[in-house]
Design an enzyme around this catalytic site. Structure first.
Site, PDB file in Angstrom:
ATOM      1  N   HIS A 103      18.202  15.431 -10.844  1.00 20.98           N
ATOM      2  CA  HIS A 103      16.889  14.798 -12.438  1.00 20.98           C
ATOM      3  C   HIS A 103      15.858  15.577 -12.503  1.00 20.98           C
ATOM      4  O   HIS A 103      15.241  15.272 -11.191  1.00 20.98           O
ATOM      5  CB  HIS A 103      17.585  13.571 -12.655  1.00 20.98           C
ATOM      6  CG  HIS A 103      17.085  12.540 -11.761  1.00 20.98           C
ATOM      7  ND1 HIS A 103      17.172  12.041 -10.222  1.00 20.98           N
ATOM      8  CD2 HIS A 103      15.229  12.437 -11.444  1.00 20.98           C
ATOM      9  CE1 HIS A 103      15.627  11.618  -9.483  1.00 20.98           C
ATOM     10  NE2 HIS A 103      15.198  10.969 -11.190  1.00 20.98           N
ATOM     11  N   ASP A 105      12.475  12.762 -13.921  1.00 20.17           N
ATOM     12  CA  ASP A 105      12.239  11.405 -14.458  1.00 20.17           C
ATOM     13  C   ASP A 105      12.263  11.755 -15.748  1.00 20.17           C
ATOM     14  O   ASP A 105      11.382  11.374 -15.806  1.00 20.17           O
ATOM     15  CB  ASP A 105      11.252  11.061 -13.079  1.00 20.17           C
ATOM     16  CG  ASP A 105      10.812  10.761 -12.232  1.00 20.17           C
ATOM     17  OD1 ASP A 105      13.096  10.574 -11.645  1.00 20.17           O
ATOM     18  OD2 ASP A 105      10.592  11.102 -11.350  1.00 20.17           O
ATOM     19  N   HIS A 256      14.690  17.455  -8.959  1.00 25.82           N
ATOM     20  CA  HIS A 256      14.387  16.609  -7.775  1.00 25.82           C
ATOM     21  C   HIS A 256      15.881  15.157  -7.150  1.00 25.82           C
ATOM     22  O   HIS A 256      16.720  15.207  -7.974  1.00 25.82           O
ATOM     23  CB  HIS A 256      12.784  15.649  -6.995  1.00 25.82           C
ATOM     24  CG  HIS A 256      13.176  14.346  -8.425  1.00 25.82           C
ATOM     25  ND1 HIS A 256      12.567  14.329  -9.656  1.00 25.82           N
ATOM     26  CD2 HIS A 256      12.974  13.176  -7.650  1.00 25.82           C
ATOM     27  CE1 HIS A 256      12.529  12.962  -9.991  1.00 25.82           C
ATOM     28  NE2 HIS A 256      13.114  12.187  -8.701  1.00 25.82           N
ATOM     29  N   ARG A 271       7.054   3.329  -6.648  1.00 25.94           N
ATOM     30  CA  ARG A 271       6.276   4.715  -7.647  1.00 25.94           C
ATOM     31  C   ARG A 271       5.945   4.388  -8.831  1.00 25.94           C
ATOM     32  O   ARG A 271       5.804   3.309  -9.329  1.00 25.94           O
ATOM     33  CB  ARG A 271       8.082   5.041  -7.961  1.00 25.94           C
ATOM     34  CG  ARG A 271       8.612   6.355  -9.511  1.00 25.94           C
ATOM     35  CD  ARG A 271       9.666   6.488  -9.270  1.00 25.94           C
ATOM     36  NE  ARG A 271      10.102   6.039 -10.282  1.00 25.94           N
ATOM     37  CZ  ARG A 271      10.751   6.835 -11.622  1.00 25.94           C
ATOM     38  NH1 ARG A 271      12.219   7.354 -11.529  1.00 25.94           N
ATOM     39  NH2 ARG A 271      10.635   6.098 -12.800  1.00 25.94           N
TER      40      ARG A 271
HETATM   41  C1  SIN Z   1      13.129   9.160  -7.864  1.00 25.04           C
HETATM   42  O1  SIN Z   1      14.162   9.992  -7.936  1.00 25.04           O
HETATM   43  O2  SIN Z   1      11.919   8.608  -8.213  1.00 25.04           O
HETATM   44  C2  SIN Z   1      13.634   8.600  -6.163  1.00 25.04           C
HETATM   45  C3  SIN Z   1      13.315   9.691  -5.275  1.00 25.04           C
HETATM   46  C4  SIN Z   1      13.178   8.783  -4.064  1.00 25.04           C
HETATM   47  O3  SIN Z   1      13.229   8.263  -4.025  1.00 25.04           O
HETATM   48  O4  SIN Z   1      13.421   9.949  -3.262  1.00 25.04           O
END
Ligand code: SIN
Length: 281
Positions: A103, A105, A256, A271
């Protein structure tokens, strides 16, 4: 493969497609000109990793604000002391890792985040890596005919919970919240032009569910093809986390995937997402 030299630090490319680690840098000691070079490396490599950082939440937020306004993520509550910082936590007993699907974000939000930064707080003994895919190459390797068709259409992007992406209810330790009246679906162009690099990128991922103006029967196979094509191994880099590492990725030209291969162990990340530009892209 990009081998680029910078004045203020050395970089180590992570793969042929995208990604680099920036070495020998302390984010508590950067000035504007070092930040400009970090931003340049971010545009050049699409995802950058900066190992060995030691930032308090205040210092992390100060660094985050250098990138722009904080993006609000409608499904999760932030830290009590710092609501702009979301804790991504999978404990020994949780059964779902947040982000365990390809996806970009917040693509379901009206103004999606341009960048996400993730700061490793606790890591499993092995695993829990994050994969990134290069959406410039995903676009460049389409046929001209497909580029023409996609260049004139919008996709419909829908948030996690309506879609039930993965088994979100298994992420029990995450501080989830009801998005309330926040809109969690929106249309965006499937091909977007990056405002800094001026390159075109495929804007796709798990949140993309329909192509506007097509029937579901027409758009589903096209989207399925694009999702598979865009995550070919040649377009990918793998980021291996180490204690204190921060990764920063560009949601406008990458996807990612959080690898969920550490069942029975704990992983905790902080995050921050940074608001992007308004359409048209
Ligand atoms: C995310 O999708 O923002 C998290 C990615 C991760 O935890 O590696």
């Amino acid at each position: 493969m990009k081998i680029i030299e910078y004045n203020n630090f050395k970089v180590h490319p992570l793969a042929g497609a995208l990604g680099a680690e920036i070495l020998d840098i302390d984010l508590n000691k950067i000035n504007d000109s070092i930040f400009e070079e970090i931003y340049k490396a971010f545009v050049d490599y699409q995802v950058i990793g900066i190992p060995n950082q030691n930032l308090t939440p205040d210092e992390y937020l100060t660094f985050g604000r250098r990138w722009g306004e904080i993006h609000h993520y409608p499904y999760m509550k932030g830290l009590e002391s710092h609501p702009e910082i979301l804790e991504i936590l999978k404990t020994e007993t949780d059964t779902y890792a947040f982000g365990n699907v390809w996806h970009s974000d917040g693509s379901f939000t009206e103004i999606p985040p341009k960048a996400t930064m993730l700061y490793a707080q606790e890591l499993p003994p092995a695993g829990g890596d994050t994969l990134f895919a290069d959406m410039y190459q995903a676009y460049d390797t389409l046929s001209d005919k497909m580029k023409n068709i996609l260049g004139s259409v919008n996709g419909l992007y829908v948030g996690d919970q309506p879609l039930k992406l993965g088994n979100f209810s298994g992420a029990k330790s995450m501080k989830q919240q009801d998005p309330g009246k926040t809109k969690v679906h929106t249309h965006h162009p499937i091909i977007r032009t990056h405002p800094d690099s001026k390159n075109k990128a495929l804007y796709i991922g798990g949140h993309a569910v329909e192509i506007e103006g097509m029937t579901k029967e027409e758009s589903t196979p096209i989207l399925n093809y694009l999702k598979a094509h865009s995550t070919r191994p040649e377009f990918i880099c793998r980021f291996k986390w180490s204690p204190g590492a921060i990764a920063i990725w560009d949601n406008r030209c990458t996807q990612h995937y959080a690898v969920d291969d550490y069942s029975g162990f704990r992983r905790r990340m902080h995050r921050i997402t940074i608001l992007g530009e308004e359409a048209p892209y």
